[in-house]
Design an enzyme around this catalytic site. Structure first.
Site, PDB file in Angstrom:
ATOM      1  N   LYS A 147      15.573  24.929  46.664  1.00  0.00           N
ATOM      2  CA  LYS A 147      14.200  25.305  46.327  1.00  0.00           C
ATOM      3  C   LYS A 147      13.868  26.775  46.625  1.00  0.00           C
ATOM      4  O   LYS A 147      12.745  27.214  46.345  1.00  0.00           O
ATOM      5  CB  LYS A 147      13.224  24.419  47.101  1.00  0.00           C
ATOM      6  CG  LYS A 147      13.248  22.944  46.707  1.00  0.00           C
ATOM      7  CD  LYS A 147      12.683  22.741  45.319  1.00  0.00           C
ATOM      8  CE  LYS A 147      12.499  21.263  44.993  1.00  0.00           C
ATOM      9  NZ  LYS A 147      11.971  21.074  43.622  1.00  0.00           N
ATOM     10  N   GLU A 148      14.802  27.532  47.183  1.00  0.00           N
ATOM     11  CA  GLU A 148      14.476  28.883  47.619  1.00  0.00           C
ATOM     12  C   GLU A 148      13.942  29.750  46.476  1.00  0.00           C
ATOM     13  O   GLU A 148      12.974  30.499  46.646  1.00  0.00           O
ATOM     14  CB  GLU A 148      15.722  29.547  48.235  1.00  0.00           C
ATOM     15  CG  GLU A 148      16.080  29.051  49.616  1.00  0.00           C
ATOM     16  CD  GLU A 148      16.905  27.776  49.601  1.00  0.00           C
ATOM     17  OE1 GLU A 148      17.407  27.384  50.661  1.00  0.00           O
ATOM     18  OE2 GLU A 148      17.042  27.166  48.519  1.00  0.00           O
ATOM     19  N   THR A 149      14.598  29.681  45.313  1.00  0.00           N
ATOM     20  CA  THR A 149      14.173  30.529  44.203  1.00  0.00           C
ATOM     21  C   THR A 149      12.742  30.205  43.786  1.00  0.00           C
ATOM     22  O   THR A 149      11.967  31.100  43.428  1.00  0.00           O
ATOM     23  CB  THR A 149      15.134  30.372  43.016  1.00  0.00           C
ATOM     24  OG1 THR A 149      16.470  30.577  43.480  1.00  0.00           O
ATOM     25  CG2 THR A 149      14.849  31.386  41.932  1.00  0.00           C
ATOM     26  N   LEU A 151      10.419  29.515  45.660  1.00  0.00           N
ATOM     27  CA  LEU A 151       9.522  30.115  46.650  1.00  0.00           C
ATOM     28  C   LEU A 151       9.580  31.640  46.626  1.00  0.00           C
ATOM     29  O   LEU A 151       8.988  32.301  47.470  1.00  0.00           O
ATOM     30  CB  LEU A 151       9.891  29.612  48.050  1.00  0.00           C
ATOM     31  CG  LEU A 151       9.783  28.095  48.268  1.00  0.00           C
ATOM     32  CD1 LEU A 151      10.379  27.709  49.611  1.00  0.00           C
ATOM     33  CD2 LEU A 151       8.347  27.630  48.151  1.00  0.00           C
ATOM     34  N   LEU A 153      12.445  33.307  46.966  1.00  0.00           N
ATOM     35  CA  LEU A 153      13.526  33.701  47.862  1.00  0.00           C
ATOM     36  C   LEU A 153      14.875  33.405  47.208  1.00  0.00           C
ATOM     37  O   LEU A 153      14.947  33.038  46.039  1.00  0.00           O
ATOM     38  CB  LEU A 153      13.391  32.944  49.187  1.00  0.00           C
ATOM     39  CG  LEU A 153      12.065  33.149  49.929  1.00  0.00           C
ATOM     40  CD1 LEU A 153      11.949  32.159  51.088  1.00  0.00           C
ATOM     41  CD2 LEU A 153      11.952  34.584  50.441  1.00  0.00           C
TER      42      LEU A 153
END
Length: 259
Positions: A147-149, A151, A153
């Site tokens: 899920k980083e992208t 957010l 990130l």
């Protein structure tokens, strides 16, 4: 024997098998810098007799990723919040992240075979921690997601290399860029999961795999792991020489030869 029990991490050792358990089930084993430091300590405390390390999470989820408290102004007690960290110089940000990454690196040691027993959510940092292990036994309710992208990130806890190695560049990019869930059937089909079993059978399946890994002589497993992990980066033309050298060491060891 329990060697560590702090900051959401418990390390127990039973002869040649160590078990590292994430112990924040009320937070779905969300991760924090303190947990990462405890994971580093767990790796340092492993006795030399340990051959297999099992990583598991208590409760319904393996790990739901980074504890969102890191992105609040107050952060964690005694820790700089990520909001504060982002205002600092690039060199300092990279230094801090390098320390976090240590919790995800030692699982790849050639003298160990590491097995993640994954159930429920394995999101972001949880996904990357599962990818740090050599093998993954998954319950049929598993849900992987990066899920980083989503957010704003990037995955930065050493997970990008093993993800590309497991599923290929195009699928890795699609999984990370969309942040979608990869469920059990797909995880097994594309190589993220070595085996998928009903959730009730996860512990037994992990124990069966552990027993199978312990059946071969330790030094042969160490040499084989080094050969296979090195093959990812080594050109094919160099692999036969690596195989010859490893086999020569094994033959000398078996017959007591060598000069």
């Amino acid at each position: 024997m329990t060697l560590l029990d702090k900051d959401g991490v418990r390390l127990t050792v039973d002869d040649t098998v160590a078990t590292v358990t994430l112990t924040r089930p009320e937070k779905r084993n969300a991760q924090s810098p303190a947990m990462w430091r405890a994971l580093v300590e767990a790796g340092q405390l492993l006795p030399g007799s340990v051959r297999v390390v099992v990583l598991r999470g208590e409760g319904r989820s393996f790990s739901a990723g980074l504890d969102r408290q890191a992105f609040t102004p107050e952060g964690f007690d005694g820790e700089a919040s990520f909001l504060t960290m982002g205002k600092g110089p690039v060199e300092e940000i990279e230094r801090v992240i390098a320390g976090y990454q240590e919790a995800f690196l030692w699982w790849r040691r050639n003298d160990l075979v590491t097995v993640a027993a994954v159930q429920g959510h394995a999101i972001g940092a949880g996904f990357q921690l599962a990818l740090s292990c050599d093998l993954r036994v998954c319950a049929d309710d598993v849900q992987f997601a990066m899920k980083e992208t989503s957010l704003g990130l990037v995955p930065d806890l050493t997970g990008t290399h093993p993800l590309v190695r497991q599923v290929g560049y195009a699928r890795a990019l699609e999984i990370c860029a969309t942040g979608r869930f990869v469920r059990a059937e797909e995880a097994e089909r594309i190589g993220l999961a070595n085996v998928v079993v009903p959730a009730a059978d996860l512990e037994a399946a992990t124990e069966d795999l552990t027993a199978a890994l312990l059946a071969a002589p330790r030094d042969a497993v160490i040499e084989t792991k080094a050969l296979l992990s090195g093959a990812v980066e080594r050109p094919f033309a160099q692999q036969p020489a690596a195989e010859r050298a490893a086999q020569a060491r094994r033959l000398q060891d078996l017959v007591g030869g060598g000069e």
